[in-house]
Write an enzyme that holds these catalytic residues in place. Sequence first.
Site, PDB file in Angstrom:
ATOM      1  N   GLY A 282       0.705  -1.179   0.096  1.00 42.38           N
ATOM      2  CA  GLY A 282       0.066  -0.088   0.081  1.00 42.38           C
ATOM      3  C   GLY A 282       0.710   1.220  -0.036  1.00 42.38           C
ATOM      4  O   GLY A 282       0.603   2.158   1.040  1.00 42.38           O
TER       5      GLY A 282
ATOM      6  N   GLY B 190      -0.064   8.391   0.972  1.00 44.16           N
ATOM      7  CA  GLY B 190      -0.129   8.269   2.306  1.00 44.16           C
ATOM      8  C   GLY B 190       1.204   7.848   2.989  1.00 44.16           C
ATOM      9  O   GLY B 190       2.386   7.971   2.569  1.00 44.16           O
TER      10      GLY B 190
ATOM     11  N   GLY C 264       2.523   4.854   3.549  1.00 43.04           N
ATOM     12  CA  GLY C 264       3.188   3.813   2.637  1.00 43.04           C
ATOM     13  C   GLY C 264       4.051   4.617   1.585  1.00 43.04           C
ATOM     14  O   GLY C 264       5.278   3.918   1.467  1.00 43.04           O
TER      15      GLY C 264
ATOM     16  N   SER D 162      -4.161   1.199  14.476  1.00 38.33           N
ATOM     17  CA  SER D 162      -4.635   2.462  14.354  1.00 38.33           C
ATOM     18  C   SER D 162      -5.444   2.858  15.942  1.00 38.33           C
ATOM     19  O   SER D 162      -5.486   1.850  16.677  1.00 38.33           O
ATOM     20  CB  SER D 162      -5.924   2.297  13.410  1.00 38.33           C
ATOM     21  OG  SER D 162      -7.124   3.304  13.468  1.00 38.33           O
TER      22      SER D 162
ATOM     23  N   TYR E 285     -14.139  -2.370  10.954  1.00 38.17           N
ATOM     24  CA  TYR E 285     -12.602  -1.886  10.647  1.00 38.17           C
ATOM     25  C   TYR E 285     -12.224  -2.012  12.123  1.00 38.17           C
ATOM     26  O   TYR E 285     -10.948  -2.236  12.239  1.00 38.17           O
ATOM     27  CB  TYR E 285     -12.818  -0.320  10.577  1.00 38.17           C
ATOM     28  CG  TYR E 285     -11.557   0.588  10.527  1.00 38.17           C
ATOM     29  CD1 TYR E 285     -10.761   0.022   9.381  1.00 38.17           C
ATOM     30  CD2 TYR E 285     -11.398   1.386  11.268  1.00 38.17           C
ATOM     31  CE1 TYR E 285      -9.632   0.955   9.349  1.00 38.17           C
ATOM     32  CE2 TYR E 285      -9.993   2.112  11.197  1.00 38.17           C
ATOM     33  CZ  TYR E 285      -8.932   1.677  10.351  1.00 38.17           C
ATOM     34  OH  TYR E 285      -7.993   2.618  10.105  1.00 38.17           O
TER      35      TYR E 285
END
Length: 357
Positions: free
Chosen positions: A32, A36, A38, A170, A212
Site C-alpha cells: 500500500g 500516504g 506507505g 490504528s 474496521y
Amino acid sequence: NCGCCGGSKNQHFEGLVAHLPSMEGKVVAVTGCTSGTGRIFARVCARKGAKVVMLNRSSQRADEAYTYLQQVAKSAGAPEPLNVDCDLMSFKSVRAAAEKLNSDLSSSGLDVLCNNAGIMGFGDKATQDGCDIQMQTNHLSHFLLTYLCMPLLEKAAAAHGEARIVNHTSAARVMDGAEFGNKLEEKYFLKNGGNLGGDSSTFFKGANFVRYQQSKLANVVFTYALDQRLRKAGSKVKVLVAHPGVAQTQLGQGTMNAGGAADMEKVPKWMREMIMSMLCQSEEDGTVGILRNACSPEANSGEFYGPLGQGGATGKHDTSEYKGPVGLLKKEPLADEAAQSLLWTASETVTGIKFNV
C-alpha cells in the site's frame, strides 16, 4: 488515518529521519505505497539507500508511484526498486506476489516487511475468497504474506543479525459506542463477508466501523502472537506494530468514496479541512511509527509505537492518540492470550496455511 485534514505541519518527522541509520544493503518491502504513509515510508527507505519493493494492486496510481520511486532511488544512489502486483483482496494474488518475491530475492533475502496497506469504513462486502473486505485487506492477507515471506526474512536475519516485520494498526483498535464490543470475535475472520452487520454511513459509527475496529485490533494481536512464537523459536526476526495517529492521508477519502462517511460529505470541504486540521497531524508525522519500527537500531520485538495519548491500555478510544508526542505504548489489554489464540487459529483456517515458526 483520515483523509480530511489540510495543511498540518510536521512536528516529529524530520527529527526522526535525521537519526535513522543508513539502510544500504537492505531490502525493504511495503504494501500500500501509492500514497500516504506507505509512499513516504518507501521514499525515506530509498533515500537511506535500501532496495525498496513496492507491493500494490495493479493500477495507474501504482505505476505512477513506481516511476516516482525510481527517480528517488536514482537520485539517492540506491538500487532500482522492485514493483510487484499484490491485490490484498485476493489470496491468489498474495500467493503470486510472494512467489515472485521468493524468486527475485532468493539471494538477498528480505530485511523488512512493512504490512502498511489498509482500508477503512467499507461496506459489508465479501472478497472473492468470501471474507470481509476490510479484514482480508487489513489483516488476513498480511498474515498470509508474512508466512510466505518468512524464508526470506530468516535469510536476511542470518546474514545481517536481524530482520523485521512491521504491522500498522490504528487508534480505532478500540472504539466507543454501544455497537462496539471491542473484543476480537471469530466471525469477522471467517468466510462471512456480506453477513457481518450490513452497511452504515456515519463516520466512526455503525457496522462498517465495527468491522474496521476488529481488523485494526487484529494487527496488534497478530504482532503479539507472532512475537511470542518467534521468541520461542529463537528466531532473529523481530515483529513490531505502530499506529499513525490521525494523519491527512487518502484513507478517509476512500471511506467517503465507499459510502462509509455520508455525514462527512454533507460538511463543506473548507469547514471539514478546518475542523480536521485541528485534530490531525501531517502524513509525514503519521509515518514516524512504521519508520522507527523498520529502521531504528533501538527497536525491539513486540513493541507498540506511535502517538502516546494517555499511554495506551486505557480500554477506551483515546482521541489524544490522534497526534502529539510519540513513544512506546503500554501493552494492549484487548490483545491478550485468548485473542491471540483465536486470531491464529481462525487466520490459519481461512488462509489454508499452518503458520509454524
